[in-house]
Design a protein around this motif. Structure first.
Motif, mmCIF file in Angstrom:
data_model
loop_
_atom_site.group_PDB
_atom_site.id
_atom_site.type_symbol
_atom_site.label_atom_id
_atom_site.label_comp_id
_atom_site.label_asym_id
_atom_site.label_seq_id
_atom_site.Cartn_x
_atom_site.Cartn_y
_atom_site.Cartn_z
ATOM 1 N N SER A 10 1.024 -1.289 0.058
ATOM 2 C CA SER A 10 -0.053 0.001 0.062
ATOM 3 C C SER A 10 0.801 1.307 -0.030
ATOM 4 C CB SER A 10 -0.796 -0.011 1.226
ATOM 5 O OG SER A 10 -1.615 1.113 1.258
ATOM 6 N N THR A 12 0.415 3.380 2.146
ATOM 7 C CA THR A 12 0.340 3.704 3.552
ATOM 8 C C THR A 12 1.611 3.401 4.355
ATOM 9 O OG1 THR A 12 -0.845 1.896 3.912
ATOM 10 C CG2 THR A 12 -2.305 3.427 3.736
ATOM 11 N N THR A 61 -7.930 9.164 10.790
ATOM 12 C CA THR A 61 -7.674 8.191 9.796
ATOM 13 C C THR A 61 -8.884 8.604 8.716
ATOM 14 O OG1 THR A 61 -9.557 6.987 10.591
ATOM 15 C CG2 THR A 61 -7.237 6.213 11.419
ATOM 16 N N GLY A 62 -8.573 8.049 7.290
ATOM 17 C CA GLY A 62 -9.632 8.375 6.339
ATOM 18 C C GLY A 62 -10.783 7.863 6.746
ATOM 19 N N SER A 63 -10.805 6.582 7.368
ATOM 20 C CA SER A 63 -12.041 5.861 7.895
ATOM 21 C C SER A 63 -13.051 6.984 8.844
ATOM 22 C CB SER A 63 -11.889 4.663 8.440
ATOM 23 O OG SER A 63 -11.018 3.799 7.849
ATOM 24 N N ASN A 66 -14.633 9.714 6.401
ATOM 25 C CA ASN A 66 -15.727 9.289 5.785
ATOM 26 C C ASN A 66 -16.893 9.162 6.838
ATOM 27 O OD1 ASN A 66 -14.769 9.003 2.968
ATOM 28 N ND2 ASN A 66 -14.151 6.778 3.584
ATOM 29 N N HIS A 87 -15.095 1.929 -0.692
ATOM 30 C CA HIS A 87 -14.152 1.792 0.491
ATOM 31 C C HIS A 87 -14.859 1.681 1.812
ATOM 32 C CE1 HIS A 87 -11.063 1.977 3.489
ATOM 33 N NE2 HIS A 87 -10.187 1.511 2.873
ATOM 34 N N GLU A 92 -14.478 -0.858 5.997
ATOM 35 C CA GLU A 92 -14.532 0.063 7.172
ATOM 36 C C GLU A 92 -15.407 -0.361 8.303
ATOM 37 O OE1 GLU A 92 -14.853 4.326 6.077
ATOM 38 O OE2 GLU A 92 -13.595 4.225 4.438
ATOM 39 N N GLU A 139 -15.842 8.009 -5.041
ATOM 40 C CA GLU A 139 -14.536 7.898 -4.368
ATOM 41 C C GLU A 139 -13.435 8.146 -5.583
ATOM 42 O OE1 GLU A 139 -13.961 3.853 -2.413
ATOM 43 O OE2 GLU A 139 -12.238 3.753 -3.152
ATOM 44 N N ASN A 143 -10.062 3.142 -5.122
ATOM 45 C CA ASN A 143 -9.199 2.012 -4.524
ATOM 46 C C ASN A 143 -9.474 0.781 -5.380
ATOM 47 O OD1 ASN A 143 -7.596 0.290 -3.353
ATOM 48 N ND2 ASN A 143 -8.017 1.174 -1.109
ATOM 49 N N ASP A 172 -15.125 10.773 -1.176
ATOM 50 C CA ASP A 172 -13.986 10.000 -0.564
ATOM 51 C C ASP A 172 -12.746 10.376 -1.326
ATOM 52 O OD1 ASP A 172 -11.916 8.371 0.418
ATOM 53 O OD2 ASP A 172 -13.211 6.544 0.763
ATOM 54 N N ALA A 174 -9.521 10.067 -0.332
ATOM 55 C CA ALA A 174 -8.301 9.714 0.224
ATOM 56 C C ALA A 174 -7.000 9.857 -0.661
ATOM 57 C CB ALA A 174 -8.348 8.237 0.336
ATOM 58 N N ARG A 175 -7.243 9.700 -2.089
ATOM 59 C CA ARG A 175 -6.085 9.975 -3.005
ATOM 60 C C ARG A 175 -6.467 11.010 -4.122
ATOM 61 N NH1 ARG A 175 -6.323 4.487 -1.949
ATOM 62 N NH2 ARG A 175 -4.554 3.565 -0.742
ATOM 63 N N LYS A 203 -1.435 8.342 2.911
ATOM 64 C CA LYS A 203 -1.197 7.741 1.737
ATOM 65 C C LYS A 203 0.051 8.170 0.838
ATOM 66 C CE LYS A 203 -5.406 5.128 2.449
ATOM 67 N NZ LYS A 203 -5.728 6.106 3.701
ATOM 68 N N ARG A 321 -2.785 -6.530 -6.102
ATOM 69 C CA ARG A 321 -2.747 -4.979 -6.020
ATOM 70 C C ARG A 321 -1.349 -4.708 -5.739
ATOM 71 N NH1 ARG A 321 -5.176 -0.335 -1.936
ATOM 72 N NH2 ARG A 321 -3.368 -1.327 -0.819
HETATM 73 N N1 TLP Z 1 -7.378 2.003 2.049
HETATM 74 C C1 TLP Z 1 -6.373 1.169 2.447
HETATM 75 C C2 TLP Z 1 -6.786 -0.228 3.068
HETATM 76 O O1 TLP Z 1 -7.904 -0.109 3.866
HETATM 77 C C3 TLP Z 1 -7.370 -0.808 2.037
HETATM 78 C C4 TLP Z 1 -5.179 0.966 1.380
HETATM 79 O O2 TLP Z 1 -4.315 0.180 1.775
HETATM 80 O O3 TLP Z 1 -5.344 1.237 0.244
HETATM 81 N N2 TLP Z 1 -10.767 5.497 1.687
HETATM 82 C C5 TLP Z 1 -10.073 5.093 0.592
HETATM 83 C C6 TLP Z 1 -10.125 5.231 -0.692
HETATM 84 C C7 TLP Z 1 -8.971 4.170 1.273
HETATM 85 O O4 TLP Z 1 -8.125 3.510 0.457
HETATM 86 C C8 TLP Z 1 -8.680 4.081 2.501
HETATM 87 C C9 TLP Z 1 -7.562 3.192 3.011
HETATM 88 C C10 TLP Z 1 -9.496 4.883 3.278
HETATM 89 C C11 TLP Z 1 -10.555 5.536 2.858
HETATM 90 C C12 TLP Z 1 -9.220 4.608 4.763
HETATM 91 O O5 TLP Z 1 -8.148 5.272 5.249
HETATM 92 P P1 TLP Z 1 -7.523 4.717 6.615
HETATM 93 O O6 TLP Z 1 -6.821 3.611 6.569
HETATM 94 O O7 TLP Z 1 -6.699 6.087 7.095
HETATM 95 O O8 TLP Z 1 -8.596 4.663 7.556
#
Ligand code: TLP
Length: 348
Positions: A10, A12, A61-63, A66, A87, A92, A139, A143, A172, A174-175, A203, A321
């Motif tokens: 990842s 991360t 966290t991203g979670s 969201n 995601h 989550e 999103e 992902n 979302d 995240a990226r 990330k 992946r």
């Molecule tokens: N993704 C992580 C894993 O949970 C799969 C990864 O390694 O890709 N939205 C998206 C689109 C994400 O890919 C992720 C994390 C999150 C939210 C959550 O972020 P975190 O891990 O900070 O809670």
């Protein structure tokens, strides 16, 4: 590369840079639950400005980002329209249902993209029988679809439908900066299509911890209340936000290197087998390796790679992946390709 290992599990997994560690050591801090942490306050303002929103909220966290965004836009029993591979739906822990009593209604679509027409047809006002559609979620990048970019025109069309039907929109993101760098379209353009947008510092931007929710002042006030409810009020977290600030200020343009490395990895895999990768789907920093032409389970491939110093997620399914990031350079990609070549060709 760290410890001689090449970690493709990842984006991360990056370690903080020396500049981040310095910023962390020197960060001015205060109690953020009282709103007193200057480093967090400044990061929130910078992030909101970058996305063209009124306010931001730093979350662990991203979670959680969201969750508080969805919670702030809904009431228990409401419905969220999202892609079937979203995601927050799959990774989550069922959080939108557990914390906010939300019903997820899933739409399908190529490359993680939901379509405005489908959204329009699915929205329901709610009556004695139906849940009321309160949010449409996108999103970007997607992902599970392999880092695919949510097309900006589709996002604009969805935003129009949402406004007309008085339904909220969430991204979302995240990226989202991977999408910005890959297309040249500012992240703020996508953000303008949604009421709430999240993105992660942890990330591709390379920070050790943290994500951001951006929205109106009103929605951020509510999100802040929900963050506390979820246990996410972090006190002197300016030490973390300082690294996130370095990531935001210096980590965005660099993402182009990750995209180039992912492309090189995908091209190398295509030399092993013409169906190993769908090159068109490699838009940012992820490569989904199709294992079916090699007739090997992901767990076996992953074990073989691990013994050669390459870390991957070995799902039992037919795809693996591979994610590029700051701690993987061009030489690492060549080394990973060499190991993949050996492991995929090995007889059982
Ligand atoms: N993704 C992580 C894993 O949970 C799969 C990864 O390694 O890709 N939205 C998206 C689109 C994400 O890919 C992720 C994390 C999150 C939210 C959550 O972020 P975190 O891990 O900070 O809670």
């Amino acid at each position: 590369m760290h410890d001689g290992l090449i970690d493709l599990r990842s984006d991360t997994v990056t370690r903080p840079t020396p500049a981040m560690r310095r910023a962390m050591a020197e960060a001015e801090v205060g109690d953020d639950v009282f709103g007193d942490d200057p480093t967090i306050n400044s990061l929130q303002e910078a992030a909101a400005a970058r996305l063209g929103k009124e306010a931001g909220l730093y979350v662990p966290t991203g979670s959680m980002g969201n969750q508080v965004a969805l919670g702030a836009l809904t009431r228990p029993g409401d419905e969220v329209l999202c892609h079937t591979d979203a995601h927050f739906l799959n990774y989550e822990g069922g959080s939108p249902a557990v914390h906010f009593g939300l019903v997820m209604r899933q739409l399908s679509g190529e490359g993680g993209t939901i379509r405005a027409d489908d959204v329009g047809a699915a929205i329901r006002a709610g009556n004695d029988h139906n849940p009321c559609t309160a949010v449409v979620a996108m999103e970007n990048t997607h992902n599970a679809a392999g880092g695919r970019i949510f097309p900006i025109d589709e996002a604009r069309s969805i935003s129009k439908v949402c406004r007309e039907r008085e339904v909220g929109a969430h991204i979302d993101g995240a990226r989202i900066f991977n999408a910005e760098v890959a297309t040249g379209t500012p992240a703020a353009e996508w953000a303008s299509c949604a009421d709430t947008v999240t993105f992660c510092f942890s990330k591709g931007l390379g920070a050790p911890v943290g994500s951001m929710v951006c929205s109106t002042r009103e929605v951020i006030t509510e999100s802040r209340r929900l963050r506390k409810r979820l246990g996410g009020g972090m006190r002197q977290a300016g030490v973390l936000a300082a690294a996130a600030r370095v990531a935001l200020d210096t980590g965005v343009e660099r993402l182009a290197e990750d995209h180039a490395n992912a492309r090189r990895l995908a091209e190398g895999l295509l030399e092993l087998h013409p169906e190993a990768v769908d090159l068109d789907s490699v838009e940012t920093n992820m490569v989904y390796l199709n294992l079916s032409p090699f007739s090997k389970p992901g767990t076996q491939v992953s074990d073989g790679l691990r013994s050669r110093g390459i870390l991957t997620l070995g799902s039992p399914g037919g795809a693996m992946r591979l994610v590029t990031h700051r701690d993987v350079d061009g030489d690492d990609i060549e080394r990973a390709l060499g190991a993949l070549r050996t492991v995929l060709a090995e007889s059982d």
